[in-house]
Design a protein around this motif. Structure first.
Motif, PDB file in Angstrom:
ATOM      1  N   ALA A 106       0.827  -1.204   0.000  1.00 26.34           N
ATOM      2  CA  ALA A 106       0.000   0.000   0.000  1.00 26.34           C
ATOM      3  C   ALA A 106       0.861   1.253   0.000  1.00 26.34           C
ATOM      4  O   ALA A 106       0.542   2.236  -0.674  1.00 26.34           O
ATOM      5  N   TYR A 107       1.958   1.218   0.733  1.00 29.21           N
ATOM      6  CA  TYR A 107       2.860   2.376   0.750  1.00 29.21           C
ATOM      7  C   TYR A 107       3.493   2.577  -0.622  1.00 29.21           C
ATOM      8  O   TYR A 107       3.613   3.709  -1.100  1.00 29.21           O
ATOM      9  N   LEU A 108       3.869   1.509  -1.275  1.00 32.93           N
ATOM     10  CA  LEU A 108       4.412   1.623  -2.630  1.00 32.93           C
ATOM     11  C   LEU A 108       3.346   2.134  -3.595  1.00 32.93           C
ATOM     12  O   LEU A 108       3.646   2.946  -4.490  1.00 32.93           O
ATOM     13  N   ASP A 109       2.101   1.690  -3.415  1.00 31.45           N
ATOM     14  CA  ASP A 109       1.006   2.209  -4.232  1.00 31.45           C
ATOM     15  C   ASP A 109       0.820   3.710  -4.009  1.00 31.45           C
ATOM     16  O   ASP A 109       0.543   4.455  -4.951  1.00 31.45           O
ATOM     17  N   LEU A 110       0.980   4.145  -2.773  1.00 30.14           N
ATOM     18  CA  LEU A 110       0.890   5.566  -2.461  1.00 30.14           C
ATOM     19  C   LEU A 110       1.979   6.343  -3.190  1.00 30.14           C
ATOM     20  O   LEU A 110       1.710   7.373  -3.815  1.00 30.14           O
ATOM     21  N   MET A 111       3.193   5.840  -3.135  1.00 33.05           N
ATOM     22  CA  MET A 111       4.308   6.520  -3.795  1.00 33.05           C
ATOM     23  C   MET A 111       4.136   6.527  -5.312  1.00 33.05           C
ATOM     24  O   MET A 111       4.562   7.473  -5.978  1.00 33.05           O
ATOM     25  N   ALA A 112       3.494   5.500  -5.863  1.00 32.32           N
ATOM     26  CA  ALA A 112       3.277   5.413  -7.310  1.00 32.32           C
ATOM     27  C   ALA A 112       2.041   6.193  -7.756  1.00 32.32           C
ATOM     28  O   ALA A 112       1.799   6.310  -8.953  1.00 32.32           O
ATOM     29  N   GLY A 113       1.268   6.704  -6.806  1.00 28.06           N
ATOM     30  CA  GLY A 113       0.091   7.480  -7.157  1.00 28.06           C
ATOM     31  C   GLY A 113      -1.152   6.657  -7.414  1.00 28.06           C
ATOM     32  O   GLY A 113      -2.154   7.178  -7.904  1.00 28.06           O
ATOM     33  N   ARG A 114      -1.121   5.365  -7.094  1.00 26.93           N
ATOM     34  CA  ARG A 114      -2.289   4.507  -7.319  1.00 26.93           C
ATOM     35  C   ARG A 114      -3.331   4.637  -6.215  1.00 26.93           C
ATOM     36  O   ARG A 114      -4.493   4.329  -6.418  1.00 26.93           O
ATOM     37  N   ILE A 115      -2.906   5.040  -5.006  1.00 24.94           N
ATOM     38  CA  ILE A 115      -3.846   5.329  -3.919  1.00 24.94           C
ATOM     39  C   ILE A 115      -3.453   6.666  -3.295  1.00 24.94           C
ATOM     40  O   ILE A 115      -2.357   7.162  -3.528  1.00 24.94           O
ATOM     41  N   GLU A 116      -4.341   7.216  -2.513  1.00 23.77           N
ATOM     42  CA  GLU A 116      -4.102   8.481  -1.821  1.00 23.77           C
ATOM     43  C   GLU A 116      -3.959   8.207  -0.326  1.00 23.77           C
ATOM     44  O   GLU A 116      -4.246   7.119   0.155  1.00 23.77           O
ATOM     45  N   TYR A 117      -3.550   9.227   0.416  1.00 23.10           N
ATOM     46  CA  TYR A 117      -3.368   9.067   1.853  1.00 23.10           C
ATOM     47  C   TYR A 117      -4.615   8.576   2.580  1.00 23.10           C
ATOM     48  O   TYR A 117      -4.493   7.732   3.481  1.00 23.10           O
ATOM     49  N   PRO A 118      -5.811   9.032   2.249  1.00 19.70           N
ATOM     50  CA  PRO A 118      -6.986   8.496   2.957  1.00 19.70           C
ATOM     51  C   PRO A 118      -7.127   6.976   2.817  1.00 19.70           C
ATOM     52  O   PRO A 118      -7.510   6.301   3.765  1.00 19.70           O
ATOM     53  N   GLY A 119      -6.785   6.444   1.661  1.00 19.40           N
ATOM     54  CA  GLY A 119      -6.848   4.992   1.472  1.00 19.40           C
ATOM     55  C   GLY A 119      -5.831   4.264   2.334  1.00 19.40           C
ATOM     56  O   GLY A 119      -6.131   3.227   2.927  1.00 19.40           O
ATOM     57  N   LEU A 120      -4.638   4.824   2.429  1.00 20.93           N
ATOM     58  CA  LEU A 120      -3.607   4.229   3.284  1.00 20.93           C
ATOM     59  C   LEU A 120      -4.018   4.321   4.752  1.00 20.93           C
ATOM     60  O   LEU A 120      -3.847   3.369   5.511  1.00 20.93           O
ATOM     61  N   CYS A 121      -4.583   5.459   5.143  1.00 22.47           N
ATOM     62  CA  CYS A 121      -5.040   5.626   6.532  1.00 22.47           C
ATOM     63  C   CYS A 121      -6.115   4.606   6.883  1.00 22.47           C
ATOM     64  O   CYS A 121      -6.080   4.016   7.961  1.00 22.47           O
ATOM     65  N   ARG A 122      -7.067   4.411   5.972  1.00 19.78           N
ATOM     66  CA  ARG A 122      -8.118   3.414   6.235  1.00 19.78           C
ATOM     67  C   ARG A 122      -7.530   2.025   6.414  1.00 19.78           C
ATOM     68  O   ARG A 122      -7.939   1.274   7.301  1.00 19.78           O
ATOM     69  N   LEU A 123      -6.570   1.687   5.583  1.00 23.76           N
ATOM     70  CA  LEU A 123      -5.940   0.374   5.683  1.00 23.76           C
ATOM     71  C   LEU A 123      -5.228   0.211   7.024  1.00 23.76           C
ATOM     72  O   LEU A 123      -5.381  -0.801   7.703  1.00 23.76           O
ATOM     73  N   VAL A 124      -4.473   1.213   7.422  1.00 24.95           N
ATOM     74  CA  VAL A 124      -3.745   1.150   8.693  1.00 24.95           C
ATOM     75  C   VAL A 124      -4.723   1.064   9.860  1.00 24.95           C
ATOM     76  O   VAL A 124      -4.551   0.242  10.769  1.00 24.95           O
ATOM     77  N   LEU A 125      -5.750   1.894   9.847  1.00 26.11           N
ATOM     78  CA  LEU A 125      -6.718   1.885  10.947  1.00 26.11           C
ATOM     79  C   LEU A 125      -7.505   0.584  11.013  1.00 26.11           C
ATOM     80  O   LEU A 125      -7.865   0.129  12.099  1.00 26.11           O
ATOM     81  N   ARG A 126      -7.753  -0.026   9.863  1.00 27.18           N
ATOM     82  CA  ARG A 126      -8.452  -1.315   9.840  1.00 27.18           C
ATOM     83  C   ARG A 126      -7.592  -2.419  10.444  1.00 27.18           C
ATOM     84  O   ARG A 126      -8.098  -3.338  11.084  1.00 27.18           O
ATOM     85  N   ARG A 127      -6.296  -2.346  10.245  1.00 29.06           N
ATOM     86  CA  ARG A 127      -5.394  -3.386  10.738  1.00 29.06           C
ATOM     87  C   ARG A 127      -4.889  -3.125  12.154  1.00 29.06           C
ATOM     88  O   ARG A 127      -4.311  -4.002  12.789  1.00 29.06           O
ATOM     89  N   LEU A 128      -5.097  -1.915  12.657  1.00 25.51           N
ATOM     90  CA  LEU A 128      -4.554  -1.527  13.952  1.00 25.51           C
ATOM     91  C   LEU A 128      -5.012  -2.390  15.129  1.00 25.51           C
ATOM     92  O   LEU A 128      -4.177  -2.800  15.939  1.00 25.51           O
ATOM     93  N   PRO A 129      -6.296  -2.710  15.270  1.00 27.03           N
ATOM     94  CA  PRO A 129      -6.698  -3.543  16.417  1.00 27.03           C
ATOM     95  C   PRO A 129      -6.008  -4.913  16.440  1.00 27.03           C
ATOM     96  O   PRO A 129      -5.543  -5.364  17.483  1.00 27.03           O
TER      97      PRO A 129
END
Length: 60
Positions: A27-50
């Motif tokens: 997901a971080y590589l996708d962010l750097m490549a422009g395939r996702i935005e920060y909100p998408g990365l944040c959702r992924l991190v928050l979903r996996r956090l618990p």
């Protein structure tokens, strides 16, 4: 999200989770490549956090 990830208590857990997770790395590589935005990365991190917190607390 930055305050949460880089807080004293969460930073070691996040580093360990990031090192082990191919999903977060991808997901971080996708962010750097422009395939996702920060909100998408944040959702992924928050979903996996618990799950990550439970693993960290149980010592795995």
């Amino acid at each position: 999200m930055r305050r949460l990830i880089f807080s004293r208590r969460m930073a070691p857990m996040f580093r360990r989770a990031f090192a082990r997770s191919s999903v977060l790395k991808g997901a971080y590589l996708d962010l750097m490549a422009g395939r996702i935005e920060y909100p998408g990365l944040c959702r992924l991190v928050l979903r996996r956090l618990p799950r990550t917190a439970l693993r960290h607390l149980s010592g795995r």
